[in-house]
Every structure is written in C-alpha cells, then in structure tokens.
Design a protein around this motif. Structure first.
Motif, PDB file in Angstrom:
ATOM      1  N   SER A  60     -33.061 -28.782 -28.477  1.00 43.66           N
ATOM      2  CA  SER A  60     -32.079 -29.863 -28.403  1.00 43.66           C
ATOM      3  C   SER A  60     -30.721 -29.337 -27.952  1.00 43.66           C
ATOM      4  N   ARG A  61     -30.323 -28.191 -28.487  1.00 42.81           N
ATOM      5  CA  ARG A  61     -29.028 -27.603 -28.123  1.00 42.81           C
ATOM      6  C   ARG A  61     -29.012 -27.213 -26.644  1.00 42.81           C
ATOM      7  N   PHE A  62     -30.139 -26.654 -26.163  1.00 47.89           N
ATOM      8  CA  PHE A  62     -30.182 -26.244 -24.757  1.00 47.89           C
ATOM      9  C   PHE A  62     -30.145 -27.469 -23.841  1.00 47.89           C
ATOM     10  N   ILE A  63     -30.890 -28.535 -24.189  1.00 49.14           N
ATOM     11  CA  ILE A  63     -30.932 -29.744 -23.359  1.00 49.14           C
ATOM     12  C   ILE A  63     -29.538 -30.359 -23.260  1.00 49.14           C
ATOM     13  N   ASP A  78     -29.852 -20.704 -17.582  1.00 48.76           N
ATOM     14  CA  ASP A  78     -30.424 -19.831 -18.603  1.00 48.76           C
ATOM     15  C   ASP A  78     -31.921 -20.094 -18.685  1.00 48.76           C
ATOM     16  N   ARG A  79     -32.628 -19.715 -17.625  1.00 52.82           N
ATOM     17  CA  ARG A  79     -34.055 -20.039 -17.519  1.00 52.82           C
ATOM     18  C   ARG A  79     -34.895 -19.294 -18.553  1.00 52.82           C
ATOM     19  N   ASP A  80     -34.612 -18.006 -18.796  1.00 57.28           N
ATOM     20  CA  ASP A  80     -35.423 -17.219 -19.729  1.00 57.28           C
ATOM     21  C   ASP A  80     -35.387 -17.799 -21.134  1.00 57.28           C
ATOM     22  N   LYS A  81     -34.236 -18.302 -21.532  1.00 58.77           N
ATOM     23  CA  LYS A  81     -34.115 -18.852 -22.883  1.00 58.77           C
ATOM     24  C   LYS A  81     -34.961 -20.113 -23.038  1.00 58.77           C
ATOM     25  N   ILE A  82     -34.869 -21.005 -22.081  1.00 57.65           N
ATOM     26  CA  ILE A  82     -35.642 -22.239 -22.198  1.00 57.65           C
ATOM     27  C   ILE A  82     -37.139 -21.957 -22.085  1.00 57.65           C
ATOM     28  N   THR A 119     -24.180 -43.518  -8.631  1.00 58.29           N
ATOM     29  CA  THR A 119     -25.454 -43.144  -8.012  1.00 58.29           C
ATOM     30  C   THR A 119     -25.604 -41.645  -7.829  1.00 58.29           C
ATOM     31  N   PRO A 120     -24.649 -40.926  -7.198  1.00 54.49           N
ATOM     32  CA  PRO A 120     -24.847 -39.470  -7.065  1.00 54.49           C
ATOM     33  C   PRO A 120     -24.873 -38.758  -8.410  1.00 54.49           C
ATOM     34  N   ASN A 121     -24.095 -39.232  -9.376  1.00 54.24           N
ATOM     35  CA  ASN A 121     -24.086 -38.580 -10.688  1.00 54.24           C
ATOM     36  C   ASN A 121     -25.430 -38.735 -11.398  1.00 54.24           C
ATOM     37  N   ILE A 122     -25.982 -39.948 -11.376  1.00 56.84           N
ATOM     38  CA  ILE A 122     -27.279 -40.182 -12.026  1.00 56.84           C
ATOM     39  C   ILE A 122     -28.377 -39.407 -11.305  1.00 56.84           C
ATOM     40  N   MET A 123     -28.324 -39.368  -9.978  1.00 57.85           N
ATOM     41  CA  MET A 123     -29.351 -38.646  -9.235  1.00 57.85           C
ATOM     42  C   MET A 123     -29.293 -37.146  -9.539  1.00 57.85           C
ATOM     43  N   ASN A 124     -28.081 -36.598  -9.647  1.00 58.37           N
ATOM     44  CA  ASN A 124     -27.936 -35.180 -10.015  1.00 58.37           C
ATOM     45  C   ASN A 124     -28.484 -34.926 -11.413  1.00 58.37           C
ATOM     46  N   LEU A 125     -28.241 -35.876 -12.313  1.00 62.93           N
ATOM     47  CA  LEU A 125     -28.754 -35.744 -13.671  1.00 62.93           C
ATOM     48  C   LEU A 125     -30.280 -35.807 -13.677  1.00 62.93           C
ATOM     49  N   PHE A 126     -30.844 -36.655 -12.862  1.00 63.60           N
ATOM     50  CA  PHE A 126     -32.301 -36.743 -12.795  1.00 63.60           C
ATOM     51  C   PHE A 126     -32.910 -35.471 -12.203  1.00 63.60           C
ATOM     52  N   LYS A 127     -32.215 -34.847 -11.281  1.00 62.37           N
ATOM     53  CA  LYS A 127     -32.723 -33.581 -10.741  1.00 62.37           C
ATOM     54  C   LYS A 127     -32.796 -32.522 -11.821  1.00 62.37           C
ATOM     55  N   ARG A 128     -31.784 -32.467 -12.696  1.00 61.76           N
ATOM     56  CA  ARG A 128     -31.819 -31.512 -13.808  1.00 61.76           C
ATOM     57  C   ARG A 128     -32.955 -31.839 -14.775  1.00 61.76           C
ATOM     58  N   ILE A 129     -33.118 -33.141 -15.072  1.00 62.95           N
ATOM     59  CA  ILE A 129     -34.209 -33.544 -15.972  1.00 62.95           C
ATOM     60  C   ILE A 129     -35.559 -33.182 -15.368  1.00 62.95           C
ATOM     61  N   LEU A 130     -35.697 -33.394 -14.067  1.00 65.47           N
ATOM     62  CA  LEU A 130     -36.963 -33.094 -13.410  1.00 65.47           C
ATOM     63  C   LEU A 130     -37.234 -31.583 -13.380  1.00 65.47           C
ATOM     64  N   SER A 131     -36.185 -30.769 -13.245  1.00 61.09           N
ATOM     65  CA  SER A 131     -36.367 -29.315 -13.273  1.00 61.09           C
ATOM     66  C   SER A 131     -36.927 -28.869 -14.619  1.00 61.09           C
ATOM     67  N   ILE A 132     -36.368 -29.404 -15.696  1.00 59.92           N
ATOM     68  CA  ILE A 132     -36.863 -29.044 -17.032  1.00 59.92           C
ATOM     69  C   ILE A 132     -38.292 -29.547 -17.219  1.00 59.92           C
ATOM     70  N   ASP A 149     -45.236 -26.163 -15.950  1.00 60.15           N
ATOM     71  CA  ASP A 149     -45.646 -24.819 -15.521  1.00 60.15           C
ATOM     72  C   ASP A 149     -45.999 -23.950 -16.725  1.00 60.15           C
ATOM     73  N   ILE A 150     -45.192 -24.048 -17.788  1.00 61.44           N
ATOM     74  CA  ILE A 150     -45.458 -23.232 -18.980  1.00 61.44           C
ATOM     75  C   ILE A 150     -46.764 -23.667 -19.638  1.00 61.44           C
ATOM     76  N   SER A 151     -47.075 -24.976 -19.596  1.00 62.46           N
ATOM     77  CA  SER A 151     -48.302 -25.450 -20.237  1.00 62.46           C
ATOM     78  C   SER A 151     -49.561 -24.950 -19.534  1.00 62.46           C
TER      79      SER A 151
END
Length: 883
Positions: A367-370, A386-390, A462-475, A481-483
């Motif tokens: 939760s803290r990382f998200i 901080d990819r290694d931590k997540i 619109t650009p702010n929400i789309m940028n936020l969705f890109k971060r959500i999609l990366s996670i 991939d981890i699963s």
C-alpha cells in the motif's frame, strides 16, 4: 448344445409354418428366426406369436420374460409329440361364423331347424395330398421279415430259462451287547453293573443266576474268539509277511535313527556358522542405520531451532519469498519427520502467526509503495523507479497465495484518480471570481463546472489520467509477470499453482483495470454533464461539439491504454446533449415562430456573414465541417447562390442560420445527430406549413397587419422556398459523409416533396389572381371601336404591374412560365367570351376589332419579354378561334 429328439417326439424346426420357403439347418437358427420374426418385444418382455393367426397356443397367460423365451421355444415349438395336441378354439374345423359367411352355400332355408354338431354341415370328402407319397404294406415287408426272426428267438429263450431259488443261510449268531465294546467299562457304575450282570441283585437263587451268567459270558468269549480267529484267518498272509519282515524293518529304523542324528548335527553347525552370524550382522547394520537416523534427526532439530532467527534475518533484508519458503518447509518438517517431538509442539502455531504477520506487513508495504508511485509528479515519466522493492513485495504476497492485495491496489488507484481530478478541478475553479465559494468533498457532489470550464477540465485532466493509467498498467503487468515465475508458483518439492489459480489472478487484474477505467469515466462525466441548469449550460452547439470531441478522445485513449471500453462518459454526454439540444431547439423554434408571425413578407437585406458562408458552400459544393462567419463588408440586397440572385425574407435567413448551427454540431454520436436531424426536419416543416398558413391562407393579414397578400408576397415565399430546396441536399450530403449509413434520412425526401408542392401552389395562386383580374375585365368588354379598348388597356396595365412585382424576385424563366399559364387561361376566357358574343373568324368588322385588340395584347407581352418575339401573331392566336 441342441436338444436331442426323444423317441416320442418328432422335430419340427426344419420348416416354419409362417415362412414355408425357409429351410433351417439347426434348431438354433429356428429359435433365432422365431425370436426376430414371430415375437413382439416390449422392453424385457417378449410375446410369442408363432402359431395359427399369429397367436401361440401354448402361451395362454400373457407374456414371457426375455430370459425364458428360448426355453419356451424349445419346449413347445422345436418338437411335436406323438400324442394329440391340446385342443383350442383355433383347432375347430367349423364354427358358426364360418357357416353363416359361407359364400358357396347361399341363403339356407333350414338353417334354424338343424341341430348343432358334427352333422350341422354336410360332410366333404378330403382328397389325399399330392405332396405325400402313397404308403402300402410292401414298404414294411423287409422290416417285418427282419424283426420276426428276432421275435421268435426271443420267445424261445424266454420259455427255457431256468428258475434259480436262493436258500437263505440260517446261521444263528449270538449278538454281544454293545457295552462290552466300550473302551472304558466302569463296573463301579451301578448302571453298567446291572447291564453286565443282569438280574444278579434281584435273584433269589443267586447260585443258579451266577451259573447262567457264567455260561452267557463264556458264550460271548467264544463268539469273540471265533471272530478273532476268522479275522486272523482272513489277514493271515499279511500277518505272516509282517513277522518275516520285522528284522528288516528294525535294521531300517536303526539306519534312519543314525541318519537323523547326523542331520541334526549338520543343522546345528549350519545354524552356528551360516545363520546366526549373518543375522547378527544384519542386526548391527540396522542398529547403525537407526543411529544415523537419530543423528540426522538431531541435526534437523538443531536446524529447526534456528528457524525463527533466520526468518528475522531474511525479513530484515526484504527477502520475503525466502522467509516464507523457510516457514513452509519448517512446517512441513514439523508435520512429518518431527511430528512426535514434544519440544516443538508450539513451534508450528508460532510459525503460522509469523506468516500472518508477514502477510499484514507485506500488505502495508504494498500500500505504501502504491501510494508513493501513483502520487509521483506527473512530469516524472519513469516507469517504476524502485522496481526491485515492488518485485520483492509482490513475490512475497503471491507466495502466500493471497489476492486481497489487489483490493488495496484498486482502492489506492481510485484515490489517486480522485486526487488527480480534484487537482484539475481546483485549478479551474480557482480562476473564477473571488465571490465563488469552492466546496470539495469526497464525491465532488457539490461542485459543478460551467460549459466552457468542462472543456478546459477535459483538456487538463485527460493527459494526467492517461499518465496515471500507464503507471497502474505497469504495476499490473509486473504482477502478471511475477505470477508466471517458477519460484513463486511452486516447484517439484512444493505444491504447484494450478491453471485455475493462474487464470484467476489474470481475471482479477483485468477486472481491476476495467473498474478503474469505468470509475474515471464516471467521475469525469459527473463533473461535466450532470448539471443542466441555465447557469451551467453551454453557450452554443460549437461548445457541445468540442465537448463531444474531447469526451471521445478521453474514452479512446483510455481504451487504448487499458484495453477496456467504457461508455459511461459517452452515455452521460449523450443524455446531457439531448437535454441541451432539446432546450436549444425549443428556443430556436420559438424564435422562428416569432419571426414568421411578425414577418412582413418583403425583401430583406442579406448579412455578409451569411453570404460568406454561402460563397464557401458554392465553391466547395458541400457544407464545410467547421463554419466560419466573416464580417467587415456591407450587407447585400440579394442572397447570391451560384451567381444567381435570390430575393428572400428575413425569416428564411433565420432558418438557414439555425440549420447551419445544427450542421456545425453534426460531429456528435449518431444518436445525438439523429435527434438533430429530427430537429432540422421539424423546423423546416414548421417553416413550410407556417408559410402556407400565413401567405396562402392569408394569416399574415392578422399576425403581421398586412392589408392584403400581394403577388410579390407570394413570389418572395416561392423564392425563399427555392433556397431551402437548394440547401436540403447539401445537408443530406454532409450527414452521409460524417455518419455514413448510421442515420435515417428518409424524412428529407418527404419535406422536399412538401416544399416543392407548396412552391407549385404559390405559382398557381399567382396565376389564379392575375387570371381572375383579366377575366373580370373581359366580362364588360364589347368588340367595337375604338381600338384598343379600355378593357384591353386595363388588361395590359395588370400584366405590366405583375411583371413589375415579379421581376425583382423571380428569375425570368419562372416569370415566363407564370405568364404562359396566365396567357393560356386568358385565351380560354376570351374564347368563351367570343362564343357568347357569337363572333367568328369570318372577316367581319367584329372579327377585325378582335384581331386588333389581340395584337395590342400580344405587343404588351412582347414588350415584357414573356413570350418568344419570333412567334407570329397567327401562330399565337390561331387556337383562339378553335372550339
């Protein structure tokens, strides 16, 4: 095995009584034939039909089970007994229906006087069968000769047979009581004593009794000795043979004893040398193995004791997967190899509690990382800092097979989306006047945007929400991939994830992304298009088109990133647009109705803004997608379309502007545009019907205060309707270009036909007005000098006034058509007048006056240029004198 026919049975299975052409080679084939062809099968029940009239005479009580059907066939149908078959009513040679229905007998007069019986009908000779040979005694002659010889010899032997009579041996055998054969004869038992010495205790002469008993016992002894001697005599040979071989048997027994002793000694040696020592070796080996197991177990116990410190060390280095693997392996060892160790009875619950604490800690870390990652500055375009931590956190959570962290992910993502929307909202509202109070709550229920602010809001969010969705999609992709990693989903020594579990986490992530997409669309839609009060409405349809374009862009980019199509924003915009267009249409309809009611039906100047748009349409041949009104030049007297002047009224200019306004908003969704099409058709139909009511129906006299409806008023209406007829195909072309075949445009054809019909009615009305005026003048005309008469002078004046009224409004060709119709009506009226006046083309003075009057009339038409100047007067006036 087939049943063999007995002596009293004859086989009948070679032929079938129903199928005489078939020949069977065995009883089995006959049984199969009856089962397949002459039986009814109903489930497990088989009904035999082999017999006369399809009914088995042996089966009198219903059906047979399938298992007993073959025994029924063998018993009743394979063989025929020599005795007479049981009689049934089917065996009857005559019966009452047969007699009554005999066609050969005809009607019998003495039928009811006969006595029923064998003589009821006449006897009929039955001829021998042609298929059976004639049998005589000659066929049995050889058989009788052969059997007679044997019979005579049999009789002779039977007469001389001697009779043997066996004489029974009357050998008296003394029976010995059975008590003497018992193994234990206890004479101290009174009962046994009384049986051995009967009558001894009750006898008075004891001596005689004793003598009698002695004789009886002596007799018993003699009988026993006799039986023993007889038995010995019978077995004497075996007895003497045993006595002779006694010494040999003793020698064999001695040798056998010696052999047994030697064998026992050998067995003792084998036991000591070959059995006991190897068995002892096996025991020592087992002891060694057990000691090694105990040593390994002690080492395992020592390792298990170090589990908790090692778990703390792994957690301090954020190696959650290794810590959870250590807990799982330790619990497995405790449940298997160390299950009976009492010292570790509390360790397994402690490890379970530690696993629960690790789960809680991982959720908090996730939760803290998200929160940290999603709330980064929007300018930070890095994917995962901080990819290694997540990776470590998510690996640990998935190792626990717990999916509740996705709910945390969803909640935090929604919070970030809400915060992004709030930030954009604050930036927009803060630019309002200082008197506006800003109230922001969790659901933004008390905050609404104005029409232009909604457009700015979408451009910012619109650009702010789309940028936020890109971060959500990366996670989300990282979690997927981890699963798929083998150390997370298990290996050979552990329980491996099933395909259902892998599919479950993929579906959960897809649903999470879809719900976030729907949430963002709903939040933005609620801010932009929910409020419909006047102060929040759009100023024009151009803003609605811009808002629709931005909404489409937001939904399209959101679908490209998330892969999920959400129509919440489109539906809300559609509802809002429908209400807005409905309100706007009501205003535009009111404006048009007011303009029509106050219309004076005179030529109105055309603003340059409208003329500039018409010029662009004429240049391109279609209505542009974006209309731009130019200004800076003076207004014109006429509306110029394709270099042709159109004199129009003010109300039609308003209608054209409204239609252009609706066309400018045609970039909406097909549902909204379909409603716009309905609005266009309604306004056009309203204009056409009101023009008909106000001009043709003379309603303008009351509504606008006109004294009368002149021909110039009618001509203006006709010319204005021509402009609408020119514009409607261009509107259809624009709508088909934007929305292809998604719209229904059938209403345009109907309204075009209505307007064209209305235009013809107006021209007809002009012709009727002028024709009536000319007819009224001809009513008082007399064919006499001077020429031209006052009547024809007045007719010429009317024609000139009509031309003056139409020349500035209608084109010359349309004016000529009107004058030709007036001219035709004039000729009809003149012909009728000439008939009444009895004037014919005979060269009389009256004929000359009429010719002079018509020459003056035609000269007026030629002066007005409404007829062809090259046509001669004879050609024009020839048909006047025809009936």
């Amino acid at each position: 095995m087939e049943d063999k026919p007995t002596s009293n049975k004859t086989p009948t299975w070679q032929n079938c009584i129903h199928c005489p052409n078939l020949l069977f080679n065995s009883a089995t084939e006959f049984e199969r034939h009856i089962h397949q062809k002459h039986s009814i099968k109903e489930g497990s029940i088989v009904l035999c039909q082999y017999g006369q009239n399809g009914i088995c005479s042996a089966l009198q009580f219903g059906d047979l089970r399938k298992a007993g059907f073959k025994y029924h066939v063998r018993q009743y149908h394979l063989y025929k007994t020599s005795a007479t078959d049981d009689w049934t009513f089917y065996s009857s040679s005559q019966n009452l229906p047969a007699v009554l229905n005999d066609p050969n007998r005809g009607k019998q007069s003495n039928f009811f006087t006969k006595t029923w019986g064998d003589g009821f009908i006449e006897k009929i000779d039955i001829y021998p069968s042609p298929y059976l040979p004639e049998i005589t005694l000659l066929h049995f002659e050889s058989y009788c000769k052969k059997v007679s010889k044997r019979y005579r010899r049999h009789c002779q032997l039977k007469e001389i047979l001697p009779i043997k009579v066996k004489t029974p041996d009357n050998e008296t055998v003394c029976e010995i009581p059975s008590i003497f054969y018992e193994q234990s004869l206890a004479l101290n038992d009174p009962e046994n004593f009384s049986k051995v010495f009967p009558g001894l205790s009750n006898s008075q002469d004891i001596n005689s009794t004793i003598r009698s008993l002695q004789e009886t016992l002596s007799t018993y002894l003699d009988v026993v000795e006799m039986k023993i001697s007889k038995q010995v005599a019978q077995k004497s040979d075996a007895f003497f043979h045993a006595m002779l071989s006694h010494d040999t048997i003793m020698e064999q027994m001695a040798r056998a004893v010696k052999t047994v002793k030697i064998t026992r000694k050998d067995i003792t040696d084998v036991k000591q040398n070959l059995t006991e020592n190897p068995l002892k070796l096996i025991s020592l080996t087992r002891i060694n193995h057990n000691l090694n197991n105990v040593h390994e177990l002690l080492k395992l116990i020592a390792t298990v004791q170090q589990t908790q410190p090692m778990i703390q060390l792994l957690l301090s280095t954020s190696d959650y997967v290794a810590a959870l693997d250590l807990i799982s392996s330790t619990q497995k060892v405790l449940s298997t190899r160390l299950s009976g160790v009492q010292a570790f009875r509390h360790l397994s619950p402690q490890l379970t509690e530690m696993k629960r604490l690790i789960h809680k800690m991982l959720n908090n870390e996730f939760s803290r990382f998200i929160v940290t990652d999603l709330n980064r500055p929007l300018k930070d375009l890095s994917e995962l800092p901080d990819r290694d931590k997540i990776v470590s956190i998510v690996s640990g959570i998935l190792r626990l097979r717990e999916f509740d962290f996705l709910d945390i992910f969803k909640t935090e993502a929604m919070t970030s989306i809400q915060a992004t929307i709030k930030q954009c909202l604050i930036e927009i509202i803060s630019q309002r006047d200082g008197s506006t109070e800003i109230v922001l709550r969790g659901s933004n229920a008390d905050t609404w945007l104005l029409g232009n602010e909604g457009i700015v809001f979408l451009q910012k969010v619109t650009p702010n929400i789309m940028n936020l969705f890109k971060r959500i999609l990366s996670i989300s992709n990282l979690i997927l991939d981890i699963s798929q990693m083998s150390d997370i989903t298990g290996n050979d020594s552990e329980e491996i994830w099933t395909q259902e579990e892998l599919t479950l986490i993929e579906e959960k992530i897809k649903k999470l992304i879809a719900s976030l997409s729907d949430y963002s669309n709903e939040r933005c839609a609620n801010l932009i298009v929910t409020k419909t009060d006047k102060e929040y409405a759009l100023t024009n349809l151009t803003q609605l088109s811009k808002l629709s374009e931005l909404t489409e862009r937001f939904s399209r980019e959101c679908e490209q990133i998330t892969g999920h199509y959400s129509n919440a924003m489109k539906l809300a915009l559609r509802s809002f647009a429908m209400k807005y267009i409905q309100n706007l249409h009501s205003e535009r309809r009111f404006q048009l109705t007011s303009a029509l009611n106050s219309e004076r039906w005179k030529i109105a100047e055309v603003p340059y803004e409208l003329q500039s748009v018409i010029n662009k349409i004429c240049e391109t041949g279609s209505i542009p997608l974006m209309l731009c009104y130019e200004s800076g030049k003076p207004d014109g007297k006429y509306l110029i379309i394709n270099k042709e002047n159109y004199a129009v009224v003010a109300s039609v200019q308003l209608l054209i502007k409204i239609l252009f306004e609706y066309c400018d908003a045609s970039k909406q969704s097909p549902d909204i545009v379909q409603y716009l099409v309905h609005c266009m058709l309604e306004l056009t139909r309203l204009y056409n019907s009101r023009c008909c009511q106000l001009v043709l129906g003379a309603g303008a006299i009351q509504s606008a205060g006109l004294k009368t409806i002149s021909t110039s008023n009618l001509a203006l209406v006709s010319r204005s309707l021509q402009v609408i007829l020119w514009l409607l195909p261009l509107i259809i072309k624009l709508l088909e270009k934007i929305h292809s075949k998604e719209l229904s445009l059938n209403g345009f054809n109907s309204i075009e036909n209505d307007i064209a019909g209305h235009k013809k009615e107006i021209e007809h009305k002009i012709c009727i007005i002028v024709s009536n005026m000319l007819s009224s003048q001809l009513g008082g005309w007399e064919a006499k000098p001077p020429v031209p008469s006052q009547t024809f002078r007045n007719i010429s004046k009317h024609l000139v006034k009509l031309h003056e009224a139409l020349i500035d409004i209608l084109p010359l060709e349309q004016i000529r058509n009107i004058y030709m119709k007036v001219h035709d009506n004039f000729k009809d009226k003149l012909r009728e007048q000439l008939v009444k006046m009895n004037i014919v083309a005979n060269g009389s003075p009256q004929h000359g006056v009429v010719t002079s009057e018509l020459t003056f009339y035609l000269q007026t038409l030629k002066t007005l240029r409404v007829i062809n100047e090259h046509d001669t007067e004879d050609n024009i006036l020839y048909d006047i004198w025809l009936n």
